[in-house]
Design a protein around this motif. Structure first.
Motif, short mmCIF file in Angstrom:
data_model
loop_
_atom_site.label_atom_id
_atom_site.label_comp_id
_atom_site.label_asym_id
_atom_site.label_seq_id
_atom_site.Cartn_x
_atom_site.Cartn_y
_atom_site.Cartn_z
N PRO A 174 0.84 -1.21 0.00
CA PRO A 174 0.00 0.00 0.00
C PRO A 174 0.87 1.26 0.00
O PRO A 174 1.91 1.31 0.64
CB PRO A 174 -0.80 -0.13 1.29
CG PRO A 174 0.05 -0.98 2.18
CD PRO A 174 0.78 -1.94 1.28
N MET A 175 0.44 2.33 -0.73
CA MET A 175 1.14 3.59 -0.79
C MET A 175 0.14 4.70 -1.13
O MET A 175 -0.97 4.43 -1.59
CB MET A 175 2.28 3.55 -1.80
CG MET A 175 1.84 3.24 -3.22
SD MET A 175 3.23 3.01 -4.36
CE MET A 175 4.13 4.51 -4.07
N ARG A 176 0.55 6.01 -0.95
CA ARG A 176 -0.34 7.13 -1.19
C ARG A 176 -0.66 7.22 -2.67
O ARG A 176 0.20 7.08 -3.53
CB ARG A 176 0.30 8.43 -0.69
CG ARG A 176 -0.62 9.65 -0.82
CD ARG A 176 0.11 10.90 -0.35
NE ARG A 176 0.35 10.85 1.09
CZ ARG A 176 -0.54 11.23 1.99
NH1 ARG A 176 -1.72 11.70 1.60
NH2 ARG A 176 -0.27 11.17 3.27
N CYS A 177 -1.90 7.54 -2.95
CA CYS A 177 -2.35 7.67 -4.34
C CYS A 177 -1.68 8.89 -4.99
O CYS A 177 -1.59 9.95 -4.38
CB CYS A 177 -3.88 7.82 -4.39
SG CYS A 177 -4.52 8.07 -6.06
N GLY A 178 -1.27 8.73 -6.20
CA GLY A 178 -0.66 9.83 -6.95
C GLY A 178 0.79 10.07 -6.62
O GLY A 178 1.36 11.07 -7.04
N GLN A 179 1.40 9.14 -5.84
CA GLN A 179 2.81 9.33 -5.53
C GLN A 179 3.63 9.17 -6.80
O GLN A 179 3.45 8.22 -7.57
CB GLN A 179 3.25 8.31 -4.46
CG GLN A 179 4.68 8.54 -3.97
CD GLN A 179 5.02 7.62 -2.80
OE1 GLN A 179 4.11 7.01 -2.21
NE2 GLN A 179 6.28 7.52 -2.47
N ALA A 180 4.51 10.10 -7.05
CA ALA A 180 5.22 10.13 -8.33
C ALA A 180 6.21 8.98 -8.45
O ALA A 180 6.40 8.44 -9.54
CB ALA A 180 5.96 11.46 -8.49
N SER A 181 6.84 8.57 -7.36
CA SER A 181 7.86 7.54 -7.46
C SER A 181 7.21 6.17 -7.69
O SER A 181 6.20 5.83 -7.07
CB SER A 181 8.70 7.51 -6.18
OG SER A 181 7.87 7.27 -5.06
N ALA A 182 7.77 5.42 -8.63
CA ALA A 182 7.27 4.08 -8.95
C ALA A 182 7.84 3.06 -7.96
O ALA A 182 8.96 3.22 -7.45
CB ALA A 182 7.64 3.70 -10.37
N LEU A 183 7.10 1.99 -7.71
CA LEU A 183 7.51 0.94 -6.77
C LEU A 183 8.46 -0.01 -7.49
O LEU A 183 8.18 -0.46 -8.60
CB LEU A 183 6.28 0.20 -6.24
CG LEU A 183 6.54 -0.87 -5.20
CD1 LEU A 183 7.20 -0.27 -3.96
CD2 LEU A 183 5.23 -1.57 -4.81
N GLN A 184 9.56 -0.31 -6.86
CA GLN A 184 10.57 -1.17 -7.46
C GLN A 184 11.09 -2.14 -6.42
O GLN A 184 11.46 -1.75 -5.31
CB GLN A 184 11.73 -0.32 -8.02
CG GLN A 184 12.78 -1.13 -8.76
CD GLN A 184 13.88 -0.23 -9.31
OE1 GLN A 184 13.98 0.92 -8.91
NE2 GLN A 184 14.68 -0.77 -10.20
N CYS A 185 11.12 -3.45 -6.80
CA CYS A 185 11.61 -4.48 -5.89
C CYS A 185 13.06 -4.79 -6.20
O CYS A 185 13.65 -4.22 -7.11
CB CYS A 185 10.75 -5.75 -6.00
SG CYS A 185 10.86 -6.56 -7.62
N ASP A 186 13.66 -5.72 -5.48
CA ASP A 186 15.07 -6.05 -5.64
C ASP A 186 15.28 -7.40 -6.32
O ASP A 186 16.36 -7.99 -6.23
CB ASP A 186 15.77 -6.05 -4.29
CG ASP A 186 15.09 -6.99 -3.30
OD1 ASP A 186 14.03 -7.53 -3.66
OD2 ASP A 186 15.61 -7.15 -2.18
N LYS A 187 14.25 -7.88 -7.05
CA LYS A 187 14.36 -9.18 -7.72
C LYS A 187 14.67 -8.98 -9.20
O LYS A 187 14.45 -7.92 -9.77
CB LYS A 187 13.06 -9.97 -7.56
CG LYS A 187 12.71 -10.27 -6.11
CD LYS A 187 11.42 -11.02 -6.02
CE LYS A 187 11.05 -11.31 -4.56
NZ LYS A 187 9.75 -12.03 -4.45
#
Length: 806
Positions: A174-187
């Protein structure tokens, strides 16, 4: 500016969709201030914050609009709470609606927001309709509309939380709506690469995966050539055995097992043998079918190796030579293989068509050899209008110039990189986004700033460090060097002769105009140059004339300074004054000539003494050989000297006063021999000059003024010399003015000083011309030791005084 009556700023009309407002360079701190001019003669300090980013933008706009402290950036006037406005959705600046419409000149700017001209209440935000905003937020992938009341500035971030997956889709949170930074994992990504054989090993990333970077070996279609490329290159061209075409002859054995494939490296199986009996239906020249030849008794072909029967006719296949109106045909009998060389000639034309030449057809192997390139250069102008084409045998219809323009742009820093073109170059497109300030930093130009823009003009005094400590009177400037200091000071001249006053500070080399007078290294002479800087003798040694007396005549040596060495033996060139015994004749001659004249005089005197010794007299030759006498010289008395002496003696004998001479006999001595000689050559000119000088002297002596002047017209050097000598006789001042050929003489007669002689030069010359030879007279005995003039007197006849005409 239009409302204040000021001229409108120079702007380029743009449409609303292209409207860009230059952002102010402001800080986010609430205590920062920005100075602007609300109206002419009045300055106001406005509290503001950054109008582009940050949560304080909205609150700051509301505060400034409510307090009526916000300025429109177009007209620089206050935006009142009742004024219609337009708000930019990119930079959030607020403008007067009329100002932005005039600037943008677009129908899209005529309306803004939901309500036109909303009614304002004191409890609401100025220019707000009071309803919910409802605008789409600026966040990425946010579909929630703004839920606060109508407001200026950017909408706040969406407060909702959503569950988002990472880029590769393997992780979510879960994260804030409209957050500019994209979610990135370490796989690792693990997606199939372009080669369809390997997977991506990069960590979770956005965008497409890179191409496979493994190097593999690939074989061409014919199997002769190999290459090393990245995996997946030419994947669609693989035919099961090869990947690419090597552009070489295939060379594979055909199905006939007798011939090889002559096609370029190709995909798929090779074509059947072109000599197969099933494919060959005519003779080699294609004029006769093989079935007809079989009827004539020719054997039927069984394999591709069997020769193709000839029909015996002329081949007549068209050759590569010839021209458009003349086609050359093969003259050989029907044959296999290529046609033989042609025995004719072809007219070959150059590409541009200006020249032709005859070439044997045997030398023409291909059709492109029927055209050659001539040596004629194209003189047509290129598209730029400045350069000529210059190409050999040019066939271009449009002569485009491929050179780079290279002219300096309007900024004066960069050069035009466009192809050479007509007209003026485009303005320099480079801009700076840094503030441009004056040297002291008080005057600022905000970005964007066009290339070549000069620093702003500053009216404050220059704050740079100066060489002197005098007060600064010039303003802040952008030049590297400051203007010279003009503060008045006292400075010594270059030669340290005197201290000059009221000298500007920047002047260094000051001359007092006096002679330097410093002792030179020779310790004999002093510097004669006008007050100067540096050494007196910059190059070489002293060249002033030596002033040591000569041992023979006593005149200065006059040779260039020769300290430490004896004077050279040279001829003396000093001028000396010589005269005859009676003193009437006077001349100035060179010392060497005077010495020679004296030697002649001494020899004559000694000869006359020796003649007297024969009569029993004694003589003393010592005075003739002393150095004092050697320095003197004598002119010989002439006939006029003898006449004057004779007249003087007659006057003494007759007790007659010489001043009452009615014939002015003694007045002849005031005129020099050279003047009388010049007067004999041009007596008319001398008469006119004497008459003019006489009138001027009489006018000066009789008038009330102390002096009178007269200007003679321009004349040559000889006439000017006569005027100067006559003026000296009349005691009149004479000066020459102007340059050749307009040089003239001005004479000035002074009252009580200038006077006329007893006899004019004209009358003297006329009497000499009309003189008669005198009759002989009795011999007069000469006394012992008589002089030269006495010898001349004893040979002259005695004449009555009153009969003398000379």
């Amino acid at each position: 500016r239009a409302q204040r009556g000021e001229p409108a700023a120079r702007m380029t009309p743009i449409t609303a969709d292209r409207l860009r407002i230059r952002p102010l360079k402001l800080e986010e701190a609430p205590d920062d201030t920005h100075h602007s001019r609300a109206e002419e003669g009045e300055e106001r300090t406005i509290k503001t914050t950054n109008l582009f980013r940050g949560p304080g933008t909205r609150c700051c706009l509301i505060e400034q609009l409510s307090e009526e402290k916000y300025e429109c950036m177009v007209c620089c006037d206050i935006i009142w709470v009742m004024a219609p406005v337009w708000s930019c959705q990119s930079c959030f600046h607020v403008f007067h609606l009329n100002c932005i419409k005039k600037w943008a000149r677009s129908p899209a700017s005529q309306a803004d927001g939901k309500v036109t001209n909303p009614e304002w209440q004191c409890s609401e935000i100025p220019h707000s309709c009071g309803d919910m905003c409802g605008k789409k937020r600026s966040g990425v992938d946010c579909n929630h509309p703004c839920n606060i009341l109508c407001h200026p500035g950017p909408c706040p971030q969406c407060p909702a939380f959503v569950t988002k997956s990472c880029i590769c889709g393997k992780t979510s949170r879960p994260m804030r709506c409209g957050q500019a930074s994209a979610l990135q994992c370490d796989k690792a990504c693990g997606a199939i690469l372009n080669c369809a054989e390997h997977t991506c090993v990069q960590v979770c990333h956005s965008g497409k995966c890179q191409h496979c970077q493994l190097q593999v070996q690939q074989v061409c279609y014919c199997g002769v050539t190999t290459r090393s490329v990245l995996c997946g290159t030419d994947k669609g061209g693989f035919n099961g055995s090869g990947h690419f075409c090597c552009l070489k002859i295939c060379g594979k054995m055909l199905n006939c097992e007798a011939h090889r494939c002559q096609q370029v490296c190709h995909r798929g199986p090779c074509q059947p043998c072109p000599r197969s009996p099933s494919l060959v239906k005519t003779c080699p020249c294609s004029q006769t079918p093989l079935t007809k030849l079989l009827e004539l008794g020719y054997s039927e072909r069984q394999s591709c190796s069997d020769p193709i029967p000839s029909c015996g006719k002329t081949c007549n296949k068209p050759l590569a030579c010839g021209s458009s109106d003349t086609i050359h045909l093969c003259e050989n009998l029907c044959h296999e293989g290529s046609c033989g060389p042609c025995s004719l000639t072809s007219t070959v034309r150059c590409r541009c068509g200006s020249k032709t030449k005859e070439v044997p057809c045997a030398k023409i192997q291909k059709e492109d050899e029927l055209v050659f390139t001539c040596e004629k250069r194209c003189n047509k102008k290129r598209s730029c209008g400045r350069h000529k084409c210059g190409e050999l045998c040019c066939v271009n219809v449009e002569h485009k110039c491929h050179l780079i323009c290279g002219y300096k742009l309007n900024c004066g820093l960069h050069r035009c990189q466009e192809p050479c073109h007509r007209g003026n170059c485009e303005p320099c497109w480079q801009s700076s986004f840094d503030e441009l300030t004056c040297h002291c930093g008080l005057s600022v130009l905000y970005p964007p700033i066009a290339c070549g823009t000069k620093p702003p003009e500053c009216k404050n005094l220059c704050t740079r460090r100066h060489e002197c400590e005098h007060p600064v009177f010039h303003n802040c400037h952008s030049e590297e060097k400051c203007p010279p200091c003009t503060y008045l000071t006292q400075k010594w001249c270059m030669g340290k002769h005197e201290q000059r006053s009221n000298i500007p500070c920047h002047l260094q080399d000051i001359s007092c105009g006096l002679t330097c007078n410093k002792m030179l290294p020779c310790e004999t002479h002093r510097c004669r140059r006008i007050c100067h800087r540096g050494e007196c003798l910059a190059e070489g040694s002293c060249q002033q004339p030596c002033m040591l007396p000569r041992p023979d005549c006593g005149h200065p040596c006059s040779a260039p300074c020769h300290k430490g060495s004896s004077c050279p033996r040279t001829t003396c060139t000093a001028k000396v004054a010589v005269q005859c015994d009676c003193g009437r004749r006077k001349e100035t001659v060179v010392c060497a000539e005077a010495a020679n004249s004296y030697q002649r005089y001494a020899a004559i005197a000694m000869a006359s003494k020796l003649s007297d010794m024969q009569l029993g007299d004694s003589m003393d030759i010592g005075p003739l050989l002393t150095k004092k006498e050697l320095k003197q010289t004598r002119l010989e008395c002439d006939q006029e000297c003898a006449t004057l002496e004779r007249n003087r003696r007659l006057a003494e004998a007759l007790q007659i006063d010489s001043s009452s001479d009615p014939f002015n006999v003694r007045s002849a001595s005031v005129y020099s021999d050279s003047l009388k000689e010049d007067a004999r050559k041009d007596l008319k000119f001398v008469t006119e000059v004497e008459e003019e000088i006489k009138n001027l002297v009489e006018l000066a002596n009789k008038g009330k003024q102390s002096k009178r002047s007269h200007c003679f017209p321009p004349m040559n050097r000889e006439h000017r010399k006569i005027i100067h000598e006559l003026a000296e006789v009349y005691a009149v001042e004479s000066v020459s003015y102007d340059s050749e050929p307009k040089r003239n003489v001005v004479i000035t007669a002074h009252k009580g000083k200038s006077s006329c002689p007893n006899s004019t030069l004209t009358s003297l010359i006329e009497r000499e011309t009309a003189a008669r030879a005198p009759p002989p007279i009795a011999h007069i005995k000469q006394a012992a030791g008589g002089s030269t003039w006495s010898k001349m007197v004893k040979e002259e006849p005695v004449i009555d005084y009153f009969d003398v005409q000379d």
